[in-house]
Scaffold this motif. Structure first.
Motif, PDB file in Angstrom:
ATOM      1  N   SER A  82      95.462  76.538 -79.268  1.00  0.00           N
ATOM      2  CA  SER A  82      95.675  76.903 -77.879  1.00  0.00           C
ATOM      3  C   SER A  82      95.685  78.420 -77.751  1.00  0.00           C
ATOM      4  O   SER A  82      95.951  79.145 -78.721  1.00  0.00           O
ATOM      5  CB  SER A  82      97.033  76.337 -77.433  1.00  0.00           C
ATOM      6  N   MET A  83      95.430  78.901 -76.534  1.00  0.00           N
ATOM      7  CA  MET A  83      95.604  80.327 -76.290  1.00  0.00           C
ATOM      8  C   MET A  83      97.060  80.755 -76.470  1.00  0.00           C
ATOM      9  O   MET A  83      97.351  81.931 -76.657  1.00  0.00           O
ATOM     10  CB  MET A  83      95.130  80.683 -74.879  1.00  0.00           C
ATOM     11  N   PHE A  84      97.980  79.790 -76.436  1.00  0.00           N
ATOM     12  CA  PHE A  84      99.393  80.097 -76.648  1.00  0.00           C
ATOM     13  C   PHE A  84      99.680  80.463 -78.104  1.00  0.00           C
ATOM     14  O   PHE A  84     100.776  80.937 -78.426  1.00  0.00           O
ATOM     15  CB  PHE A  84     100.268  78.912 -76.219  1.00  0.00           C
ATOM     16  N   ASP A  85      98.706  80.258 -78.993  1.00  0.00           N
ATOM     17  CA  ASP A  85      98.874  80.700 -80.379  1.00  0.00           C
ATOM     18  C   ASP A  85      99.090  82.208 -80.450  1.00  0.00           C
ATOM     19  O   ASP A  85      99.829  82.701 -81.310  1.00  0.00           O
ATOM     20  CB  ASP A  85      97.639  80.344 -81.212  1.00  0.00           C
ATOM     21  N   ILE A  86      98.431  82.948 -79.557  1.00  0.00           N
ATOM     22  CA  ILE A  86      98.492  84.414 -79.624  1.00  0.00           C
ATOM     23  C   ILE A  86      99.892  84.931 -79.295  1.00  0.00           C
ATOM     24  O   ILE A  86     100.483  85.672 -80.105  1.00  0.00           O
ATOM     25  CB  ILE A  86      97.402  85.039 -78.729  1.00  0.00           C
ATOM     26  N   PRO A  87     100.498  84.563 -78.143  1.00  0.00           N
ATOM     27  CA  PRO A  87     101.876  85.031 -77.922  1.00  0.00           C
ATOM     28  C   PRO A  87     102.854  84.472 -78.951  1.00  0.00           C
ATOM     29  O   PRO A  87     103.862  85.129 -79.265  1.00  0.00           O
ATOM     30  CB  PRO A  87     102.206  84.544 -76.505  1.00  0.00           C
ATOM     31  N   ALA A 190     100.395  71.225 -77.189  1.00  0.00           N
ATOM     32  CA  ALA A 190     101.156  70.399 -76.250  1.00  0.00           C
ATOM     33  C   ALA A 190     101.713  71.239 -75.104  1.00  0.00           C
ATOM     34  O   ALA A 190     101.834  70.776 -73.971  1.00  0.00           O
ATOM     35  CB  ALA A 190     102.296  69.688 -76.981  1.00  0.00           C
ATOM     36  N   VAL A 191     102.071  72.499 -75.395  1.00  0.00           N
ATOM     37  CA  VAL A 191     102.571  73.391 -74.347  1.00  0.00           C
ATOM     38  C   VAL A 191     101.440  73.836 -73.425  1.00  0.00           C
ATOM     39  O   VAL A 191     101.588  73.831 -72.195  1.00  0.00           O
ATOM     40  CB  VAL A 191     103.279  74.611 -74.973  1.00  0.00           C
ATOM     41  N   LEU A 192     100.297  74.205 -74.010  1.00  0.00           N
ATOM     42  CA  LEU A 192      99.130  74.617 -73.226  1.00  0.00           C
ATOM     43  C   LEU A 192      97.886  74.080 -73.911  1.00  0.00           C
ATOM     44  O   LEU A 192      97.454  74.628 -74.934  1.00  0.00           O
ATOM     45  CB  LEU A 192      99.061  76.143 -73.115  1.00  0.00           C
ATOM     46  N   PRO A 193      97.277  73.006 -73.389  1.00  0.00           N
ATOM     47  CA  PRO A 193      96.084  72.426 -74.026  1.00  0.00           C
ATOM     48  C   PRO A 193      94.929  73.416 -74.073  1.00  0.00           C
ATOM     49  O   PRO A 193      94.920  74.425 -73.352  1.00  0.00           O
ATOM     50  CB  PRO A 193      95.751  71.237 -73.113  1.00  0.00           C
ATOM     51  N   PRO A 194      93.924  73.124 -74.935  1.00  0.00           N
ATOM     52  CA  PRO A 194      92.802  74.051 -75.097  1.00  0.00           C
ATOM     53  C   PRO A 194      92.017  74.312 -73.823  1.00  0.00           C
ATOM     54  O   PRO A 194      91.419  75.373 -73.670  1.00  0.00           O
ATOM     55  CB  PRO A 194      91.922  73.357 -76.147  1.00  0.00           C
ATOM     56  N   SER A 195      91.997  73.351 -72.897  1.00  0.00           N
ATOM     57  CA  SER A 195      91.248  73.553 -71.654  1.00  0.00           C
ATOM     58  C   SER A 195      92.178  73.369 -70.463  1.00  0.00           C
ATOM     59  O   SER A 195      93.128  72.587 -70.507  1.00  0.00           O
ATOM     60  CB  SER A 195      90.081  72.557 -71.559  1.00  0.00           C
ATOM     61  N   GLY A 196      91.920  74.102 -69.397  1.00  0.00           N
ATOM     62  CA  GLY A 196      92.730  74.004 -68.202  1.00  0.00           C
ATOM     63  C   GLY A 196      94.028  74.783 -68.322  1.00  0.00           C
ATOM     64  O   GLY A 196      94.268  75.496 -69.295  1.00  0.00           O
ATOM     65  N   PHE A 197      94.871  74.635 -67.302  1.00  0.00           N
ATOM     66  CA  PHE A 197      96.164  75.319 -67.292  1.00  0.00           C
ATOM     67  C   PHE A 197      97.231  74.283 -66.941  1.00  0.00           C
ATOM     68  O   PHE A 197      97.784  74.261 -65.850  1.00  0.00           O
ATOM     69  CB  PHE A 197      96.177  76.478 -66.291  1.00  0.00           C
TER      70      PHE A 197
END
Length: 249
Positions: A82-87, A190-197
């Protein structure tokens, strides 16, 4: 919660992300211009990541950080959900981080500008000559003492299976003669899926494995060892801490 309520909450969260980014990154850019990248890189850890976690209702648990000598330059290689990996990595790692990122992210407002000024490495996978040059620049940053983060799968996974590792990030570590640290990230999808918001509360675990000494290793062997270490950490006692655990956020 009803679907429409989740939709409204996610819309508010999206606005919050934009505001947090729009306010915070210009401050970091100015700080970087005045005092250099060290403190400016930490703005993402001290300001941006905690606010994103708070807005998402997510909790971060870090395991195994004591295994790593954070005073040394090294390459952290992680699975990518997920993009949440970065934070999550900004919050989990106690030293300034530079990421190896896809070229497309360089054009994003604020985030791309910040990343460029902070010395992030953008790889154009469709341009072999440019990619080789950028990988050389990444190795130079490691020789200067940087800590780099890479997602060797090259894309965000959607099945929960860790994909094959591409060799660029591993080659950078070999060229610079620095260790590779495998990092297993669990829960970001699960917190932020790979697609969408579609943001949902949850617990994110970042597990650091034992650093791998790259001396004398071939790239394929190093890639296999790093991937197997990450897969092993993900499979072992899911949902339970097996090494010292610290609640960070």
């Amino acid at each position: 919660m009803a679907r429409w309520k989740w939709g409204a909450l996610n819309a508010l969260q999206a606005v919050m992300v934009l505001l947090v980014t729009a306010v915070g990154f210009p401050v970091a850019l100015l700080l970087g211009l005045v005092s250099g990248p060290g403190a400016a890189l930490r703005v993402a850890s001290w300001y941006w990541a905690p606010l994103l976690f708070g807005g998402a209702g997510a909790k971060l648990v870090v395991e195994g950080a004591e295994r790593v000598d954070w005073s040394r330059p090294q390459v952290l290689v992680a699975n990518h959900q997920s993009m949440f990996d970065i934070p999550s990595l900004f919050a989990a790692v106690p030293v300034p981080l530079r990421f190896m990122l896809k070229r497309e992210l360089a054009s994003m407002p604020f985030i791309g500008w910040y990343a460029r000024l902070m010395g992030m490495v953008f790889i154009d996978r469709g341009n072999a000559r440019d990619a080789k040059q950028k990988l050389g620049e990444a190795a130079d940053r490691l020789r200067d003492g940087a800590t780099l983060v890479a997602f060797p799968e090259g894309t965000r996974g959607t099945t929960g299976v860790v994909g094959a590792f591409k060799g660029g990030a591993l080659q950078v570590a070999l060229d610079a003669g620095v260790p590779v640290v495998p990092v297993a990230i669990e829960g970001t999808g699960a917190v932020l899926p790979p697609s969408g918001f579609r943001v949902r509360p949850g617990t994110i675990r970042v597990r650091f494995g034992a650093p791998i000494d790259t001396a004398g290793l071939e790239r394929n062997v190093l890639a296999t060892q790093a991937r197997e270490a990450i897969v092993g950490m993900l499979q072992k006692n899911r949902g339970q801490s097996t090494i010292s655990e610290e609640i960070v956020l």
